[in-house]
Design a protein around this motif. Sequence first.
Motif, PDB file in Angstrom:
ATOM      1  N   MET A   1      31.707 -60.482-148.544  1.00 57.35           N
ATOM      2  CA  MET A   1      30.306 -60.321-148.941  1.00 57.35           C
ATOM      3  C   MET A   1      29.556 -61.648-148.845  1.00 57.35           C
ATOM      4  N   HIS A   2      30.160 -62.648-149.370  1.00 61.95           N
ATOM      5  CA  HIS A   2      29.616 -63.991-149.330  1.00 61.95           C
ATOM      6  C   HIS A   2      29.338 -64.428-147.895  1.00 61.95           C
TER       7      HIS A   2
ATOM      8  N   ILE B   1      25.830 -65.447-145.502  1.00 66.07           N
ATOM      9  CA  ILE B   1      25.726 -66.679-144.707  1.00 66.07           C
ATOM     10  C   ILE B   1      25.412 -66.330-143.249  1.00 66.07           C
TER      11      ILE B   1
ATOM     12  N   MET C   1      29.459 -73.813-135.177  1.00 62.61           N
ATOM     13  CA  MET C   1      29.248 -74.158-136.588  1.00 62.61           C
ATOM     14  C   MET C   1      30.175 -75.304-137.008  1.00 62.61           C
ATOM     15  N   ASN C   2      29.665 -76.174-137.855  1.00 62.97           N
ATOM     16  CA  ASN C   2      30.528 -77.132-138.554  1.00 62.97           C
ATOM     17  C   ASN C   2      30.769 -76.574-139.952  1.00 62.97           C
TER      18      ASN C   2
ATOM     19  N   THR D   1      33.903 -73.266-149.290  1.00 62.11           N
ATOM     20  CA  THR D   1      34.123 -71.906-149.809  1.00 62.11           C
ATOM     21  C   THR D   1      33.903 -70.822-148.751  1.00 62.11           C
TER      22      THR D   1
ATOM     23  N   LYS E   1      41.238 -83.390-157.413  1.00 60.56           N
ATOM     24  CA  LYS E   1      40.264 -84.244-158.089  1.00 60.56           C
ATOM     25  C   LYS E   1      40.858 -85.617-158.461  1.00 60.56           C
TER      26      LYS E   1
ATOM     27  N   GLU F   1      40.266 -90.250-162.218  1.00 58.16           N
ATOM     28  CA  GLU F   1      39.564 -88.964-162.095  1.00 58.16           C
ATOM     29  C   GLU F   1      38.131 -89.178-161.623  1.00 58.16           C
TER      30      GLU F   1
ATOM     31  N   VAL G   1      28.030 -76.500-144.273  1.00 56.86           N
ATOM     32  CA  VAL G   1      27.843 -75.194-143.623  1.00 56.86           C
ATOM     33  C   VAL G   1      26.649 -75.420-142.706  1.00 56.86           C
ATOM     34  N   GLU G   2      26.949 -75.818-141.491  1.00 56.36           N
ATOM     35  CA  GLU G   2      25.900 -76.355-140.629  1.00 56.36           C
ATOM     36  C   GLU G   2      25.975 -75.733-139.239  1.00 56.36           C
ATOM     37  N   ILE G   3      24.794 -75.405-138.698  1.00 54.92           N
ATOM     38  CA  ILE G   3      24.760 -74.957-137.303  1.00 54.92           C
ATOM     39  C   ILE G   3      24.710 -76.223-136.453  1.00 54.92           C
ATOM     40  N   LYS G   4      25.750 -76.459-135.669  1.00 56.89           N
ATOM     41  CA  LYS G   4      25.806 -77.675-134.870  1.00 56.89           C
ATOM     42  C   LYS G   4      24.955 -77.523-133.607  1.00 56.89           C
TER      43      LYS G   4
END
Lengths: 117, 223
Positions: A1-2, A6, A31-32, A38, A88, A96, A106-109
Amino acid sequence: MHELGIVFYIIRDVKKAAQEHGVEHVSAVVMNIGEVSTIVPEYLTDCWRWAADKEELLRGCELKIEPIPAVTHCDGCGKEYPTVAHGKICPHCGSEKTWLLRGNEVEIKEIVVPQSC
Amino acid sequence: MENVKIIEIKKSVFENNDRAADELRGELKNRGVFLLNLMSSPGSGKTTTLIQTINRLKDKIRIAVMEADIDSDVDAIKIKEATGVESIQLHTGGMCHLDAEMTKQGLNNVSMEQADLVILENVGNLVCPAEFDTGAVKNAMILSVPEGHDKPLKYPLMFSICDVVVINKIDVLPYFDFDMEKCKEYIHMRNPKATVIPICAKTGEGVDVFAEWLLNEVSEWKR
């Protein structure tokens, strides 16, 4: 779904770019995708196939994914380390106080357009 | 022979939405309307918390609610019946979140000139809503005790974008291995500025603190 959500965003942006460049068909979108963004690449390409084929501009268009490995910086010792393996806590000094340097993209290259010549 | 041309885009998928969200915030500021984006997992008690909070505030400020769900209008009806405030239902059509454009369209159906505070109850989900700025003035989330104190570690983005984290269902603390101090520590690791408010929406314990927080934010925004 997620991933489907996108994909709708990607389609909207690609359509806009195609219009600006006077492009009638796009054969691939690159895409990069950051390792800790996620996004599950397989889901993204599945959703892409379903949604892209509904668009004249994107029929048969391939979605290529270039992954970006996640890297975390440690303020404790100033070193960097791979995020997925260590999370972490800095594996060098145990601090920490760390933050993500890259890996959330989340990039269109680029888009690939066939040219007849 | 076929050749190809490569057009470089180099653009984050979230860029357009971020811009639309900033524009919406500007518009809300001009109109003196405070928009709260409320997020959580399904079943954490968002609707019950809202009812309790609204009933404490509705005589002081004018409130409207937008319920976002994938389907059904049970939440919008429940809010209207329990509080009497204007409550509309948005359907996301299968999408797991709301973006700024959808939020703006939803606001068109709310009597904005009769509201000081609009509360957007986002789709129950700790992943996607965190990635899409809705244009809200502040982000709030509810974490309930049965979900466990380790959630800030598992869903870091959600906790890092929230201005306030409400910890609900504290009445069942004795029955769960939920460590409140650890939970606060994990939240502040992700987000040192987050306000943490433990409540029990069922009994009303702590809800006054959240209502007070919200009231202050609204008057700050309208100043």
